[in-house]
Design a protein around this motif. Sequence first.
Motif, PDB file in Angstrom:
ATOM      1  N   LYS A  75      19.156  96.606 -23.395  1.00 35.71           N
ATOM      2  CA  LYS A  75      20.046  95.637 -24.141  1.00 35.71           C
ATOM      3  C   LYS A  75      21.182  95.991 -23.536  1.00 35.71           C
ATOM      4  N   ASN A  76      21.247  96.722 -22.896  1.00 32.98           N
ATOM      5  CA  ASN A  76      22.877  97.099 -21.670  1.00 32.98           C
ATOM      6  C   ASN A  76      23.414  97.992 -22.823  1.00 32.98           C
ATOM      7  N   THR A  77      23.207  98.837 -23.111  1.00 28.93           N
ATOM      8  CA  THR A  77      23.291  99.299 -24.163  1.00 28.93           C
ATOM      9  C   THR A  77      23.205 101.099 -24.280  1.00 28.93           C
ATOM     10  N   VAL A  78      24.136 101.485 -24.649  1.00 22.44           N
ATOM     11  CA  VAL A  78      23.976 103.845 -24.331  1.00 22.44           C
ATOM     12  C   VAL A  78      23.869 104.180 -26.513  1.00 22.44           C
ATOM     13  N   TYR A  79      23.303 104.597 -26.578  1.00 24.88           N
ATOM     14  CA  TYR A  79      23.629 105.031 -27.526  1.00 24.88           C
ATOM     15  C   TYR A  79      23.692 106.786 -27.536  1.00 24.88           C
ATOM     16  N   LEU A  80      24.424 107.532 -28.880  1.00 21.28           N
ATOM     17  CA  LEU A  80      24.605 109.098 -28.831  1.00 21.28           C
ATOM     18  C   LEU A  80      24.044 109.214 -30.506  1.00 21.28           C
ATOM     19  N   GLN A  81      22.710 109.921 -30.489  1.00 21.12           N
ATOM     20  CA  GLN A  81      21.944 110.094 -31.735  1.00 21.12           C
ATOM     21  C   GLN A  81      22.730 111.725 -32.116  1.00 21.12           C
ATOM     22  N   MET A  82      23.522 111.558 -33.334  1.00 20.69           N
ATOM     23  CA  MET A  82      24.363 113.099 -33.755  1.00 20.69           C
ATOM     24  C   MET A  82      23.716 113.535 -34.806  1.00 20.69           C
ATOM     25  N   ASN A  83      22.908 115.223 -34.530  1.00 21.55           N
ATOM     26  CA  ASN A  83      22.393 115.636 -35.843  1.00 21.55           C
ATOM     27  C   ASN A  83      23.122 116.564 -36.538  1.00 21.55           C
ATOM     28  N   SER A  84      23.116 117.054 -37.626  1.00 21.93           N
ATOM     29  CA  SER A  84      23.593 118.670 -37.570  1.00 21.93           C
ATOM     30  C   SER A  84      25.316 118.828 -37.865  1.00 21.93           C
ATOM     31  N   LEU A  85      25.813 117.652 -38.451  1.00 20.99           N
ATOM     32  CA  LEU A  85      27.199 117.095 -37.573  1.00 20.99           C
ATOM     33  C   LEU A  85      28.366 118.184 -38.755  1.00 20.99           C
ATOM     34  N   LYS A  86      29.164 118.941 -38.130  1.00 21.49           N
ATOM     35  CA  LYS A  86      30.084 120.251 -37.996  1.00 21.49           C
ATOM     36  C   LYS A  86      31.632 119.164 -38.832  1.00 21.49           C
ATOM     37  N   PRO A  87      31.705 119.762 -39.622  1.00 22.82           N
ATOM     38  CA  PRO A  87      33.336 119.026 -39.921  1.00 22.82           C
ATOM     39  C   PRO A  87      34.087 118.989 -38.322  1.00 22.82           C
ATOM     40  N   GLU A  88      33.823 120.539 -37.389  1.00 26.84           N
ATOM     41  CA  GLU A  88      34.871 120.255 -36.294  1.00 26.84           C
ATOM     42  C   GLU A  88      33.989 118.913 -35.625  1.00 26.84           C
ATOM     43  N   ASP A  89      33.150 118.201 -35.647  1.00 32.84           N
ATOM     44  CA  ASP A  89      32.800 116.929 -35.058  1.00 32.84           C
ATOM     45  C   ASP A  89      33.783 115.905 -35.115  1.00 32.84           C
ATOM     46  N   THR A  90      34.576 116.164 -36.033  1.00 33.24           N
ATOM     47  CA  THR A  90      36.031 114.680 -36.959  1.00 33.24           C
ATOM     48  C   THR A  90      36.420 114.178 -35.158  1.00 33.24           C
ATOM     49  N   ALA A  91      36.477 113.442 -35.007  1.00 36.53           N
ATOM     50  CA  ALA A  91      37.106 112.982 -33.642  1.00 36.53           C
ATOM     51  C   ALA A  91      36.754 111.038 -33.460  1.00 36.53           C
ATOM     52  N   VAL A  92      37.249 110.247 -32.257  1.00 33.55           N
ATOM     53  CA  VAL A  92      36.989 109.394 -31.900  1.00 33.55           C
ATOM     54  C   VAL A  92      36.084 109.402 -30.942  1.00 33.55           C
ATOM     55  N   TYR A  93      35.067 108.838 -30.824  1.00 35.22           N
ATOM     56  CA  TYR A  93      34.528 109.374 -29.708  1.00 35.22           C
ATOM     57  C   TYR A  93      34.053 107.513 -29.151  1.00 35.22           C
ATOM     58  N   TYR A  94      34.134 107.964 -27.760  1.00 39.38           N
ATOM     59  CA  TYR A  94      34.079 106.967 -26.694  1.00 39.38           C
ATOM     60  C   TYR A  94      33.182 106.575 -25.379  1.00 39.38           C
ATOM     61  N   CYS A  95      32.976 105.257 -25.518  1.00 36.33           N
ATOM     62  CA  CYS A  95      31.739 105.099 -24.629  1.00 36.33           C
ATOM     63  C   CYS A  95      32.636 104.762 -23.507  1.00 36.33           C
ATOM     64  N   ARG A  96      31.810 104.955 -22.189  1.00 31.80           N
ATOM     65  CA  ARG A  96      31.754 105.347 -21.017  1.00 31.80           C
ATOM     66  C   ARG A  96      31.300 104.843 -20.049  1.00 31.80           C
ATOM     67  N   ALA A  97      31.524 103.963 -18.904  1.00 34.19           N
ATOM     68  CA  ALA A  97      30.302 103.646 -18.103  1.00 34.19           C
ATOM     69  C   ALA A  97      31.387 103.628 -16.523  1.00 34.19           C
TER      70      ALA A  97
END
Length: 115
Positions: A75-97
Motif C-alpha cells: 500500500k506504500n504506506t507507513v503507520y505509527l501506532q501510538m498508545n498510552s498518549l500523554k499531553p506532552e505527546d501533543t505535536a505536529v507529526y511528520y512522515c519522512r522518506a
Amino acid sequence: QVQLVESGGGLVQAGGSLRLSCAVSGGIFRGNAMGWYRQAPGKQRELVAVMTTYGVTNLPNSFKGRFAISRDNAKNTVYLQMNSLKPEDTAVYYCRAYGLGDDYWGQGTQVTVSS
C-alpha cells in the motif's frame, strides 16, 4: 511528483491511542527508509521512529513500549501506532522518506492530547 500525505491525527484524551498513516506516491517507497518525527510548539523537531527497507526499526527510549512503526509495502504506506498518549505527546507529526539520495517530508498531522 513525490507526495507524502499523513492522516489520522486529532484530539484524544490522555491514555488513549491513535494510529497515524502516511501514504506515499510518486515512485518511491520500497527502497526508502521511512520515519516519523514530531515538533511541538517552541521545540525542535525530534525523531519518533524509523523503519528501514528491511523492516528494522529504531525508536528512542522515550517512545519504546508506547509507539510502534510499521509499513505496508503493498500500500506504500507507513503507520505509527501510538498508545498510552500523554499531553506532552501533543505535536505536529511528520512522515519522512529518505535514502538513495531521496529526502521527502509530508505536511504533518496535528496530534493533541488532552489531560
